[in-house]
Design a protein around this motif. Sequence first.
Motif, PDB file in Angstrom:
ATOM      1  N   GLU A 175      18.038  25.548  56.400  1.00 57.19           N
ATOM      2  CA  GLU A 175      17.502  25.222  55.075  1.00 57.19           C
ATOM      3  C   GLU A 175      16.739  26.408  54.492  1.00 57.19           C
ATOM      4  O   GLU A 175      16.864  26.718  53.298  1.00 57.19           O
ATOM      5  CB  GLU A 175      16.585  23.997  55.166  1.00 57.19           C
ATOM      6  CG  GLU A 175      17.321  22.693  55.436  1.00 57.19           C
ATOM      7  CD  GLU A 175      16.370  21.515  55.593  1.00 57.19           C
ATOM      8  OE1 GLU A 175      15.137  21.738  55.523  1.00 57.19           O
ATOM      9  OE2 GLU A 175      16.848  20.393  55.792  1.00 57.19           O
ATOM     10  N   GLU A 187      18.625  23.062  61.993  1.00 54.68           N
ATOM     11  CA  GLU A 187      18.732  22.574  60.623  1.00 54.68           C
ATOM     12  C   GLU A 187      17.606  23.136  59.756  1.00 54.68           C
ATOM     13  O   GLU A 187      17.832  23.513  58.596  1.00 54.68           O
ATOM     14  CB  GLU A 187      18.680  21.043  60.608  1.00 54.68           C
ATOM     15  CG  GLU A 187      18.882  20.441  59.229  1.00 54.68           C
ATOM     16  CD  GLU A 187      18.946  18.922  59.257  1.00 54.68           C
ATOM     17  OE1 GLU A 187      18.745  18.296  58.189  1.00 54.68           O
ATOM     18  OE2 GLU A 187      19.197  18.355  60.341  1.00 54.68           O
ATOM     19  N   THR A 194      19.270  29.176  53.501  1.00 51.67           N
ATOM     20  CA  THR A 194      19.999  28.805  52.286  1.00 51.67           C
ATOM     21  C   THR A 194      19.138  29.051  51.056  1.00 51.67           C
ATOM     22  O   THR A 194      19.621  29.579  50.041  1.00 51.67           O
ATOM     23  CB  THR A 194      20.427  27.327  52.337  1.00 51.67           C
ATOM     24  OG1 THR A 194      21.289  27.120  53.468  1.00 51.67           O
ATOM     25  CG2 THR A 194      21.169  26.929  51.068  1.00 51.67           C
TER      26      THR A 194
END
Length: 246
Positions: A158, A154, A161
Amino acid sequence: MPQPLDQLRPARRQTLSDQVHDTLSEMLLSGALRPRDRLSLRDLAERLEVSMMPVREAVNRLAASGALEVSPKRAVMVPLMTAAEFADLTMVRMLNEGQAARLAAERGSKTEIAGVIALAERFEEVLDSAYGSAAAVAANKDLHFALYRAAGSEALMEVITMLWLKAGPIINFDIGVEAGVPLEEEMTRSRSHHSREHHRMLCEALRARDGAAAAHAISEDIRLASNLIRAQAGLDTEHSRRRIIP
């Protein structure tokens, strides 16, 4: 003694600001917005059928990350990027996205791997039928993000992105050239070739569960795309402070 569930609070619904943020983020990630594109807050509010407040909040969040630029007069624009800034962004993308590809090859599920391979095949179909279109940019983005989700990190997702919020508009230089804009035949072949070649290398690495090969395929895909973008923009190391302009 308090129980763990006693500490839970009702889940917060997604706010209007979050929805606007997600919409604008997707436009940046998929290349729907290009460098120098200007955004009207009022027009955004009207199109999304929300008030000005959530639009301002969403724009400010994206501006804080460098994905959008707000002038002193409150004009909103997709920022231009110097060649030096683009080179720095490319280096960081290669490191992080290469690591995500490595993890995906090593620990992605069979279903996730099959999904990435299917999206790679879909991307080639789009290249054959609609090279230089928004559909090609979106298909490339879908492939890459499916790969990065398969990494199972995760935190890494992040970071990637955030990098793509800045890179997405620039990627138009590589595979999202506007229809009707003439390109040198040699450059067109080169763009299509490097995308196909490295995505095929990636798929082979995923099938073999070869993390190092997967990382290399994605890193080279990003590096060569960067070189083509710089060539199309007419930039070189002697003009590192020039801005990349469509």
